[in-house]
Design a protein around this motif. Structure first.
Motif, PDB file in Angstrom:
ATOM      1  N   ALA A 106       0.826  -1.206   0.000  1.00 16.91           N
ATOM      2  CA  ALA A 106       0.000   0.000   0.000  1.00 16.91           C
ATOM      3  C   ALA A 106       0.861   1.257   0.000  1.00 16.91           C
ATOM      4  O   ALA A 106       0.500   2.267  -0.616  1.00 16.91           O
ATOM      5  CB  ALA A 106      -0.933  -0.012   1.211  1.00 16.91           C
ATOM      6  N   ARG A 107       2.015   1.204   0.668  1.00 20.66           N
ATOM      7  CA  ARG A 107       2.915   2.369   0.721  1.00 20.66           C
ATOM      8  C   ARG A 107       3.355   2.801  -0.672  1.00 20.66           C
ATOM      9  O   ARG A 107       3.580   3.997  -0.912  1.00 20.66           O
ATOM     10  CB  ARG A 107       4.125   2.030   1.584  1.00 20.66           C
ATOM     11  N   ALA A 108       3.462   1.856  -1.602  1.00 20.41           N
ATOM     12  CA  ALA A 108       3.898   2.180  -2.959  1.00 20.41           C
ATOM     13  C   ALA A 108       2.910   3.083  -3.685  1.00 20.41           C
ATOM     14  O   ALA A 108       3.257   3.678  -4.714  1.00 20.41           O
ATOM     15  CB  ALA A 108       4.110   0.892  -3.759  1.00 20.41           C
ATOM     16  N   PHE A 109       1.683   3.229  -3.150  1.00 18.32           N
ATOM     17  CA  PHE A 109       0.655   4.024  -3.810  1.00 18.32           C
ATOM     18  C   PHE A 109       0.439   5.380  -3.140  1.00 18.32           C
ATOM     19  O   PHE A 109      -0.485   6.113  -3.505  1.00 18.32           O
ATOM     20  CB  PHE A 109      -0.652   3.238  -3.870  1.00 18.32           C
ATOM     21  N   LEU A 110       1.299   5.727  -2.178  1.00 15.83           N
ATOM     22  CA  LEU A 110       1.227   7.059  -1.590  1.00 15.83           C
ATOM     23  C   LEU A 110       1.491   8.098  -2.678  1.00 15.83           C
ATOM     24  O   LEU A 110       2.462   8.016  -3.426  1.00 15.83           O
ATOM     25  CB  LEU A 110       2.257   7.205  -0.474  1.00 15.83           C
ATOM     26  N   GLY A 111       0.590   9.069  -2.770  1.00 14.19           N
ATOM     27  CA  GLY A 111       0.709  10.087  -3.802  1.00 14.19           C
ATOM     28  C   GLY A 111       0.208   9.637  -5.156  1.00 14.19           C
ATOM     29  O   GLY A 111       0.229  10.404  -6.111  1.00 14.19           O
ATOM     30  N   ALA A 112      -0.237   8.389  -5.252  1.00 16.71           N
ATOM     31  CA  ALA A 112      -0.769   7.856  -6.510  1.00 16.71           C
ATOM     32  C   ALA A 112      -2.143   7.252  -6.250  1.00 16.71           C
ATOM     33  O   ALA A 112      -2.452   6.146  -6.685  1.00 16.71           O
ATOM     34  CB  ALA A 112       0.178   6.813  -7.090  1.00 16.71           C
ATOM     35  N   GLY A 113      -2.958   7.996  -5.507  1.00 15.23           N
ATOM     36  CA  GLY A 113      -4.304   7.554  -5.156  1.00 15.23           C
ATOM     37  C   GLY A 113      -4.507   7.404  -3.669  1.00 15.23           C
ATOM     38  O   GLY A 113      -5.631   7.512  -3.174  1.00 15.23           O
ATOM     39  N   VAL A 114      -3.441   7.125  -2.935  1.00 16.47           N
ATOM     40  CA  VAL A 114      -3.499   7.011  -1.472  1.00 16.47           C
ATOM     41  C   VAL A 114      -2.864   8.254  -0.870  1.00 16.47           C
ATOM     42  O   VAL A 114      -1.734   8.604  -1.211  1.00 16.47           O
ATOM     43  CB  VAL A 114      -2.753   5.748  -0.988  1.00 16.47           C
ATOM     44  N   ILE A 115      -3.596   8.958   0.010  1.00 14.17           N
ATOM     45  CA  ILE A 115      -3.038  10.176   0.611  1.00 14.17           C
ATOM     46  C   ILE A 115      -2.357   9.908   1.939  1.00 14.17           C
ATOM     47  O   ILE A 115      -1.498  10.692   2.363  1.00 14.17           O
ATOM     48  CB  ILE A 115      -4.099  11.278   0.788  1.00 14.17           C
ATOM     49  N   ALA A 116      -2.727   8.797   2.603  1.00 16.95           N
ATOM     50  CA  ALA A 116      -2.134   8.511   3.910  1.00 16.95           C
ATOM     51  C   ALA A 116      -2.265   7.023   4.200  1.00 16.95           C
ATOM     52  O   ALA A 116      -3.150   6.335   3.668  1.00 16.95           O
ATOM     53  CB  ALA A 116      -2.813   9.328   5.011  1.00 16.95           C
ATOM     54  N   LEU A 117      -1.371   6.547   5.050  1.00 14.74           N
ATOM     55  CA  LEU A 117      -1.305   5.117   5.356  1.00 14.74           C
ATOM     56  C   LEU A 117      -0.929   4.919   6.808  1.00 14.74           C
ATOM     57  O   LEU A 117      -0.016   5.571   7.322  1.00 14.74           O
ATOM     58  CB  LEU A 117      -0.243   4.457   4.462  1.00 14.74           C
ATOM     59  N   SER A 118      -1.642   4.000   7.456  1.00 16.54           N
ATOM     60  CA  SER A 118      -1.224   3.471   8.753  1.00 16.54           C
ATOM     61  C   SER A 118      -0.726   2.056   8.508  1.00 16.54           C
ATOM     62  O   SER A 118      -1.506   1.161   8.158  1.00 16.54           O
ATOM     63  CB  SER A 118      -2.381   3.465   9.751  1.00 16.54           C
ATOM     64  N   ALA A 119       0.585   1.866   8.641  1.00 16.93           N
ATOM     65  CA  ALA A 119       1.226   0.595   8.317  1.00 16.93           C
ATOM     66  C   ALA A 119       1.596  -0.134   9.602  1.00 16.93           C
ATOM     67  O   ALA A 119       2.281   0.422  10.461  1.00 16.93           O
ATOM     68  CB  ALA A 119       2.478   0.838   7.471  1.00 16.93           C
ATOM     69  N   GLU A 120       1.147  -1.368   9.699  1.00 14.57           N
ATOM     70  CA  GLU A 120       1.431  -2.147  10.906  1.00 14.57           C
ATOM     71  C   GLU A 120       2.068  -3.472  10.486  1.00 14.57           C
ATOM     72  O   GLU A 120       1.374  -4.437  10.171  1.00 14.57           O
ATOM     73  CB  GLU A 120       0.146  -2.396  11.692  1.00 14.57           C
ATOM     74  N   PRO A 121       3.394  -3.520  10.420  1.00 13.43           N
ATOM     75  CA  PRO A 121       4.053  -4.757  10.003  1.00 13.43           C
ATOM     76  C   PRO A 121       3.949  -5.838  11.076  1.00 13.43           C
ATOM     77  O   PRO A 121       3.703  -5.563  12.247  1.00 13.43           O
ATOM     78  CB  PRO A 121       5.502  -4.322   9.787  1.00 13.43           C
ATOM     79  N   PHE A 122       4.159  -7.073  10.647  1.00 13.24           N
ATOM     80  CA  PHE A 122       4.146  -8.204  11.571  1.00 13.24           C
ATOM     81  C   PHE A 122       5.356  -8.133  12.501  1.00 13.24           C
ATOM     82  O   PHE A 122       6.443  -7.741  12.067  1.00 13.24           O
ATOM     83  CB  PHE A 122       4.190  -9.503  10.760  1.00 13.24           C
ATOM     84  N   PRO A 123       5.234  -8.511  13.802  1.00 12.56           N
ATOM     85  CA  PRO A 123       4.051  -9.050  14.475  1.00 12.56           C
ATOM     86  C   PRO A 123       3.059  -7.951  14.844  1.00 12.56           C
ATOM     87  O   PRO A 123       3.462  -6.875  15.288  1.00 12.56           O
ATOM     88  CB  PRO A 123       4.629  -9.716  15.729  1.00 12.56           C
ATOM     89  N   PHE A 124       1.789  -8.218  14.640  1.00 13.47           N
ATOM     90  CA  PHE A 124       0.751  -7.211  14.784  1.00 13.47           C
ATOM     91  C   PHE A 124       0.426  -6.909  16.246  1.00 13.47           C
ATOM     92  O   PHE A 124       0.745  -7.680  17.142  1.00 13.47           O
ATOM     93  CB  PHE A 124      -0.518  -7.671  14.064  1.00 13.47           C
ATOM     94  N   SER A 125      -0.264  -5.792  16.434  1.00 12.86           N
ATOM     95  CA  SER A 125      -0.544  -5.309  17.789  1.00 12.86           C
ATOM     96  C   SER A 125      -1.346  -6.312  18.618  1.00 12.86           C
ATOM     97  O   SER A 125      -1.170  -6.385  19.837  1.00 12.86           O
ATOM     98  CB  SER A 125      -1.288  -3.972  17.725  1.00 12.86           C
ATOM     99  N   GLN A 126      -2.225  -7.068  17.973  1.00 11.32           N
ATOM    100  CA  GLN A 126      -3.063  -7.996  18.742  1.00 11.32           C
ATOM    101  C   GLN A 126      -2.299  -9.185  19.293  1.00 11.32           C
ATOM    102  O   GLN A 126      -2.807  -9.937  20.117  1.00 11.32           O
ATOM    103  CB  GLN A 126      -4.254  -8.483  17.906  1.00 11.32           C
ATOM    104  N   PHE A 127      -1.045  -9.351  18.866  1.00 10.07           N
ATOM    105  CA  PHE A 127      -0.252 -10.480  19.329  1.00 10.07           C
ATOM    106  C   PHE A 127       0.687 -10.115  20.477  1.00 10.07           C
ATOM    107  O   PHE A 127       1.554 -10.910  20.845  1.00 10.07           O
ATOM    108  CB  PHE A 127       0.563 -11.063  18.176  1.00 10.07           C
ATOM    109  N   SER A 128       0.535  -8.916  21.018  1.00  9.98           N
ATOM    110  CA  SER A 128       1.403  -8.502  22.119  1.00  9.98           C
ATOM    111  C   SER A 128       0.621  -7.622  23.085  1.00  9.98           C
ATOM    112  O   SER A 128      -0.307  -6.914  22.689  1.00  9.98           O
ATOM    113  CB  SER A 128       2.599  -7.711  21.565  1.00  9.98           C
ATOM    114  N   ALA A 129       1.028  -7.668  24.341  1.00 17.79           N
ATOM    115  CA  ALA A 129       0.496  -6.745  25.341  1.00 17.79           C
ATOM    116  C   ALA A 129       1.519  -5.666  25.684  1.00 17.79           C
ATOM    117  O   ALA A 129       1.279  -4.831  26.552  1.00 17.79           O
ATOM    118  CB  ALA A 129       0.110  -7.502  26.609  1.00 17.79           C
TER     119      ALA A 129
END
Length: 269
Positions: free
Chosen positions: A232-255
């Motif tokens: 999705a980051r590759a489309f910033l400025g090419a249709g996407v104006i902003a991105l919240s990127a959450e790479p693995f391991p995701f938030s739900q897998f940690s406290a």
């Protein structure tokens, strides 16, 4: 970059870094989990296929039946270009995400804004995550905000910013507050003043349509992605104006405290 097919073709010929034919997907695995937040009436069932490439991970959510467990045995150790060319779509997206994450990790991207989610319960972390996503919206009070991929805390966060959510999801029919949820994406895209879409649109093949329609209407598109965050980051400025990127391991897998990365295209508020 017009669509994901163009991006994939460019990666395969080495336009974004090393040629994938020279790289190996060390590990392919999947995660299947369910979550029901306190006070909610929805159990979110998520399945992800993941690819490890060196020091990076790529991820893609998928629906039941799209891949099966044998893919972990059959694809681990494969040349990356074989996965990008021949694998089922969720695995292709995960492999593409792993590649783009390896070439430019979120943690090293100068334009990325790290947002640390606090330690705590799933509810505490989900509220913080969705507030960070909604914080990428620059809207006036009463603006109709299309939400493609519904999670209840994000609906609440959009309302707190003054937005009127227009909700679309292929699996949910109502929110915990009884708001109707349509499965007709075009209905939302044709009427929204702004759109927030999940990375799951990369998995089901609707991402290109979402980007194209938002471009046509001049509607700002924000993407929140565990699936394909570097894609999705590759489309910033090419249709996407902003991105919240959450790479693995995701938030739900940690406290514990973990980071997500917010991006804004040049000229976005």
């Amino acid at each position: 970059m017009k669509n994901t097919d163009e991006l994939l073709a460019a990666v395969l010929v080495g336009d974004h870094g090393p040629r994938p034919a020279d790289l190996v997907a060390t590990s392919v695995f999947w995660v299947h989990h369910g979550t029901r937040l306190a006070g909610g009436n929805t159990t979110y069932l998520n399945q992800y296929v993941l690819v490890r490439l060196g020091g990076s991970f790529g991820a893609c959510a998928f629906e039941d039946g799209e891949v099966n467990a044998s893919i972990c045995r059959d694809a681990s150790g494969s040349p990356l270009d074989a996965l990008l060319r021949e694998a089922p779509r969720p695995l292709r997206i995960a492999a593409l995400d792993a590649y783009l994450s390896s070439v430019r990790p979120h943690r090293e991207a100068r334009e990325a804004e790290p947002v640390t989610l606090p330690a705590g319960t799933p509810e505490t972390r989900a509220l913080a995550r969705d507030a960070a996503i909604a914080g990428l919206l620059d809207i006036e009070a009463g603006a109709r905000v299309g939400l493609i991929g519904v999670v209840n805390p994000l609906v609440a966060a959009i309302r707190e910013r003054g937005g009127d959510p227009l909700l679309c999801d292929f699996n949910l029919r109502t929110t915990q507050w009884g708001d109707p949820v349509t499965d007709d994406m075009q209905e939302v895209l044709d009427t929204a003043d702004a759109v927030v879409a999940t990375g799951m649109t990369l998995s089901n093949g609707s991402f290109d349509s979402v980007v194209s329609r938002c471009r046509e209407r001049g509607v700002p598109l924000v993407v929140y992605a565990q699936t394909g965050s570097a894609v999705a980051r590759a489309f910033l400025g090419a249709g996407v104006i902003a991105l919240s990127a959450e790479p693995f391991p995701f938030s739900q897998f940690s406290a514990e405290p973990t980071d997500l990365y917010r991006y804004r295209s040049a000229g976005a508020s």
